[in-house]
Design an enzyme around this catalytic site. Structure first.
Site, mmCIF file in Angstrom:
data_model
loop_
_atom_site.group_PDB
_atom_site.id
_atom_site.type_symbol
_atom_site.label_atom_id
_atom_site.label_comp_id
_atom_site.label_asym_id
_atom_site.label_seq_id
_atom_site.Cartn_x
_atom_site.Cartn_y
_atom_site.Cartn_z
ATOM 1 N N SER A 145 0.842 -1.194 0.000
ATOM 2 C CA SER A 145 0.000 0.000 0.000
ATOM 3 C C SER A 145 0.875 1.241 0.000
ATOM 4 C CB SER A 145 -0.909 0.027 1.237
ATOM 5 O OG SER A 145 -1.585 1.265 1.347
ATOM 6 N N TYR A 158 -1.864 0.087 10.293
ATOM 7 C CA TYR A 158 -1.937 -0.351 8.903
ATOM 8 C C TYR A 158 -0.724 0.124 8.115
ATOM 9 C CZ TYR A 158 -3.738 -1.189 4.212
ATOM 10 O OH TYR A 158 -3.890 -1.619 2.923
#
Length: 254
Positions: A145, A158
């Site tokens: 990501s 995250y």
């Protein structure tokens, strides 16, 4: 790497990026695709049906990648069914939504869970299939990501997990060489259920519209764009340990 007649395992393969990648692998000639899932049985079955329509032998395999015993049992079943594994796409992931400034809102348990699934999970799956991938001269693509590169995303946990996954890619590229290549695709905003679950349908639509006005390519990425990058990396026989950012060029304008 030629994908015709290969066998691929896609974790989190029932929805979103995982589903698009599984279908792209079938379209590229993969003979077998394993659709791993942990909760979305109906979605996994629907993806298997779509793969079968493409002439691909597909199976849904339930295994939480946070549980090593389940991962190893899945690997045994795949080995018995197909006899080989050429491609592994580590797409399964989780998150915990907490504002970055709300440090107390991100508990130790939540942080540990995100790391367990997003970092240790891919490691467990690679470890379980390492011998098969080596024997096949195969390749691994991890789905990272943009949050692993910048302080954004659904939570600190995250972002940290995706940064760690990028480093895990580098280490595994060395550990599995020369037989196996390991790379990462790091998407920015992608139009998936993951985003609408986080922001709501209207909220995500507005966020995506605003972003499109500022990024060079002026369009929101789709799961199919990510799948395209995955297959691109699989085709690059001399590339390993790398991470490709897929965000329409947004990262070059920060």
């Amino acid at each position: 790497m030629r994908l015709r007649d290969t066998v691929a395992v896609v974790t989190g393969g029932g929805t979103g990026i995982g589903r698009a990648t599984a279908l792209a692998l079938a379209d590229a000639g993969a003979a077998g695709v394993v659709v791993n899932y942990s909760r979305s049985a109906d979605d996994a079955d629907a993806t298997v049906a779509a793969l079968a329509q493409r002439g691909c032998t597909a199976v849904a395999e339930r295994a939480d990648i946070a549980d090593d015993a389940l991962v190893r049992a899945m690997a045994d079943r795949v080995r018995d069914r197909f006899g080989r594994v050429d491609v592994l796409v580590n797409n399964a992931a989780t998150t915990y939504r907490a504002a970055h400034e709300d440090l107390d809102g991100l508990t130790d348990e939540a942080f540990a869970r995100v790391l367990d699934v997003n970092v240790l999970g891919p490691f467990r799956v690679v470890r379980a299939f390492a011998a098969d991938l080596r024997a096949a001269g195969g390749a691994v693509v991890n789905i990272g990501s943009i949050s692993g590169y910048r302080a954004s995303g659904s939570s600190i946990a995250y972002g940290v997990s995706k940064a760690a996954l990028t480093q895990l890619t580098r280490n595994l590229a060395v550990a599995l060489a020369p037989e196996v290549r390991v790379n990462t695709v790091a998407p920015g905003t992608v139009a998936t259920r993951w985003q609408t679950d986080l922001h709501g349908v209207t909220g995500f639509a507005e966020r995506a519209r605003a972003e499109r006005e500022t990024i060079p390519l002026r369009r929101t990425s789709t799961p199919e764009h990510v799948a395209q990058a995955v297959l691109g990396l699989l085709a690059m026989d001399q590339v390993t340990g790398e991470s490709v950012i897929l965000d329409g060029g947004k990262h070059v304008t920060y």
